[in-house]
Write a protein that holds these residues in place. Structure first.
Motif, PDB file in Angstrom:
ATOM      1  N   ASP A   3       0.827  -1.210   0.000  1.00  0.00           N
ATOM      2  CA  ASP A   3       0.000   0.000   0.000  1.00  0.00           C
ATOM      3  C   ASP A   3       0.862   1.261   0.000  1.00  0.00           C
ATOM      4  N   ALA A  30       0.991   3.035   4.786  1.00  0.00           N
ATOM      5  CA  ALA A  30       0.374   3.138   6.114  1.00  0.00           C
ATOM      6  C   ALA A  30       0.513   1.855   6.936  1.00  0.00           C
ATOM      7  N   VAL A  60       2.492   6.477   5.623  1.00  0.00           N
ATOM      8  CA  VAL A  60       1.226   6.993   5.115  1.00  0.00           C
ATOM      9  C   VAL A  60       0.994   6.442   3.716  1.00  0.00           C
ATOM     10  N   THR A  61      -0.252   6.329   3.361  1.00  0.00           N
ATOM     11  CA  THR A  61      -0.639   5.909   2.017  1.00  0.00           C
ATOM     12  C   THR A  61      -1.211   7.117   1.283  1.00  0.00           C
ATOM     13  N   THR A 101      -3.388   8.834  -1.954  1.00  0.00           N
ATOM     14  CA  THR A 101      -4.370   8.639  -3.015  1.00  0.00           C
ATOM     15  C   THR A 101      -3.790   9.211  -4.306  1.00  0.00           C
ATOM     16  N   GLN A 122      -3.263   9.395   3.803  1.00  0.00           N
ATOM     17  CA  GLN A 122      -4.063   8.454   4.587  1.00  0.00           C
ATOM     18  C   GLN A 122      -3.144   7.760   5.598  1.00  0.00           C
ATOM     19  N   LYS A 125      -7.889   1.341  11.237  1.00  0.00           N
ATOM     20  CA  LYS A 125      -8.553   1.696   9.986  1.00  0.00           C
ATOM     21  C   LYS A 125      -7.737   2.731   9.220  1.00  0.00           C
ATOM     22  N   LEU A 126      -7.846   2.661   7.878  1.00  0.00           N
ATOM     23  CA  LEU A 126      -7.163   3.625   7.023  1.00  0.00           C
ATOM     24  C   LEU A 126      -8.075   4.832   6.841  1.00  0.00           C
ATOM     25  N   VAL A 127      -7.639   5.976   7.351  1.00  0.00           N
ATOM     26  CA  VAL A 127      -8.464   7.179   7.276  1.00  0.00           C
ATOM     27  C   VAL A 127      -7.664   8.317   6.656  1.00  0.00           C
ATOM     28  N   GLN A 128      -8.382   9.252   6.053  1.00  0.00           N
ATOM     29  CA  GLN A 128      -7.730  10.412   5.455  1.00  0.00           C
ATOM     30  C   GLN A 128      -7.264  11.361   6.552  1.00  0.00           C
TER      31      GLN A 128
END
Length: 527
Positions: A233, A318, A323-324, A326, A332, A338-341
């Protein structure tokens, strides 16, 4: 990693060579500085060189060299080259000349310096402009450290409906008021060395972690698409974000967007308002290169570390504690499984804890909180000094200083409430602050150019004008093309920016040549 190292070599090597050249152009000598000739125990106070250097570094290093590079690194590894080049040729040169000229002119603040070497109309325009910028700066530097402390240290939501949010803001607010009113050596001079130690530990800690942990960084000559390369990811297609041309990158135009986004890690007009404060406390002109030029190089180093650390977190993803991203360049992170913005402020906490562990990460986060606080207090102090010098107000007692500071702080708190209560308030505030911050450099660099002509050094006018012409184009193209400005098509924006840049260069050089045959000291503009 190699591109990052090359950038550091440019910063250190280029800074050393160009710094010596800039110093030779100005020619500092052994004349008495304003700290002695105008010593008043309040603003004109002789202080040790190391203390002045730390104060200047903390004054100029707000959230700009952190949040700016966090966003700017999305343009890819070219940032590792653009930042040090800009810092060496632009930011450090700008800070040195502004600080040293203000010192030689008797510790004048920037409005008086600008007015003396331009004209009365520019003088009044600059006064209004600088007060607005500094008030916005003070507001931003209450909001940002307050939110980081609230969310990363206290674990609160940071929401406008949370009473703790306003308690944190108010505590910072009260400190600013104290630092703005009381003598500089009683508050700022005493507490800054402690803040400086935390700041340096934070920056150096992240720098060491980049190498010790072997964080994956992208090189200019390699593939800019790292999606899935280091983690399932992780990664980001920096090439797609940047685009095939620096002038047309899917709406993320490298020129001008990158240079307004990164700002303080390259060049900042806000810095001139802070170097002029320090011009009243340095003991010798010959310490100016270390206090002004080298401290901007240090800020460039801080920006480089945060940019590299952020790229590493993006490449890790993440799930690995980073961090991931978009495709649109939104951050994210993992929260409660959980993956959150998240926003750039949260990325600060992610990087600190990943690079330095729980304890070291907490120290680094404290350093990040310190940065904007130590810029916000002197920003609001600069507003008081600007108004004082413009209207020739006496500020020889705490009561008089408090009387002037009170209405300034009332305006700041009203803006803070609006920015926090409005869903898009802070984003709008930050964008205008970033653009106006860069606009400030055009006033300062034009004045430096005219100063050089007036003192028989017109042959060196290319130094400020080279940078001023570039940022004249950048700031004009940005405000013409963005939604917070005129929202014009890019091709139209660029044409207008070219015309404006030619006009700016013409009137500045013309004014400089006119002053070449006048008295070196010029004439003080009456307020």
């Amino acid at each position: 990693m190699a591109t990052f190292i090359i950038g550091l070599c440019i910063l250190v090597g280029g800074g050393y060579l160009y710094g010596h050249f800039v110093e030779r152009v100005f020619e500092p000598d052994d004349r008495e500085t304003p700290a002695y000739s105008k010593q008043d125990g309040v603003d004109y106070v002789p202080m040790a060189t190391w203390r002045n250097a730390l104060i200047n570094l903390l004054n100029i290093a707000g959230t700009g060299p952190i949040l700016g590079p966090i966003q700017g690194i999305l343009f890819g590894p070219l940032a590792f080259i653009a930042m040090p080049l800009g810092c060496v040729l632009g930011g450090s040169m700008h800070d040195y000349f502004c600080g040293m000229i203000c010192t030689r002119e008797g510790g004048e603040q920037m409005p008086q310096f600008v007015g003396k070497y331009t004209n009365k109309g520019i003088y009044y325009l600059y006064n209004v402009f600088i007060c607005i910028l500094l008030i916005l700066c003070g507001t931003v530097f209450i909001y940002t450290p307050g939110d980081i402390f609230d969310t990363q240290i206290l674990g609160r939501s940071g929401a406008a409906t949370d009473y703790v949010t306003w308690i944190v803001y108010t505590c910072i607010f009260i400190y600013y008021l104290i630092a703005t009113v009381f003598p500089i050596d009683k508050i700022i001079g005493r507490i800054y060395p402690i803040f400086g130690a935390i700041l340096l530990i934070s920056a150096v800690g992240i720098f060491i972690a980049i190498f010790a942990k072997g964080y994956p960084l992208t090189n200019v000559w390699g593939s800019w698409d790292t999606v899935g390369k280091f983690a399932s990811d992780g990664g980001f297609n920096y090439g797609a974000y940047f685009g095939s041309s620096p002038f047309a990158a899917n709406g993320h135009h490298f020129i001008p967007v990158f240079f307004v986004t990164v700002a303080c890690g390259i060049l900042s007009g806000f810095h001139s308002t802070q170097t002029s404060i320090v011009s009243r406390t340095i003991k010798s002109e010959k310490s100016g290169r270390f206090v002004f030029y080298d401290m901007m190089l240090t800020e460039g180093f801080i920006a480089m570390c945060w940019a590299a650390g952020t790229m590493a977190m993006i490449n890790l993803g993440a799930k690995a504690g980073g961090v991931t991203m978009t495709k649109d360049g939104l951050f994210q992170a993992m929260q409660a499984g959980k993956l959150v913005q998240v926003n750039a402020t949260t990325v600060v906490g992610v990087l600190c804890k990943n690079a330095l562990g729980p304890i070291g990460g907490m120290i680094a986060i404290i350093g990040v909180i310190v940065l904007p606080i130590t810029s916000g207090d002197t920003a609001l102090r600069s507003v008081r000094l600007t108004i004082t010098d413009t209207f020739h107000l006496k500020q020889n007692s705490n009561a008089k200083r408090l009387g002037l500071a009170a209405p300034i702080f009332a305006v700041v708190y009203v803006i803070l409430i609006w920015a926090k209560m409005d869903a898009n308030g802070f984003n709008t505030l930050w964008r205008y602050f970033g653009w106006s911050n860069q606009m400030m450099t055009l006033f300062a660099l034009a004045s430096v150019c005219i100063y050089l002509y007036a003192h028989g050094k017109g042959r060196f006018a290319w130094m400020p004008m080279m940078i001023a012409s570039f940022y004249s184009f950048v700031t004009c193209a940005f405000i013409m093309s963005q939604q917070i400005g005129f929202n014009l098509p890019w091709n139209v924006s660029y044409i207008i920016a070219i015309v404006w840049t030619i006009f700016y260069l013409f009137i500045t050089i013309h004014a400089g040549k006119k002053r070449a045959n006048t008295a070196p000291s010029g004439q003080t503009v009456a307020a």
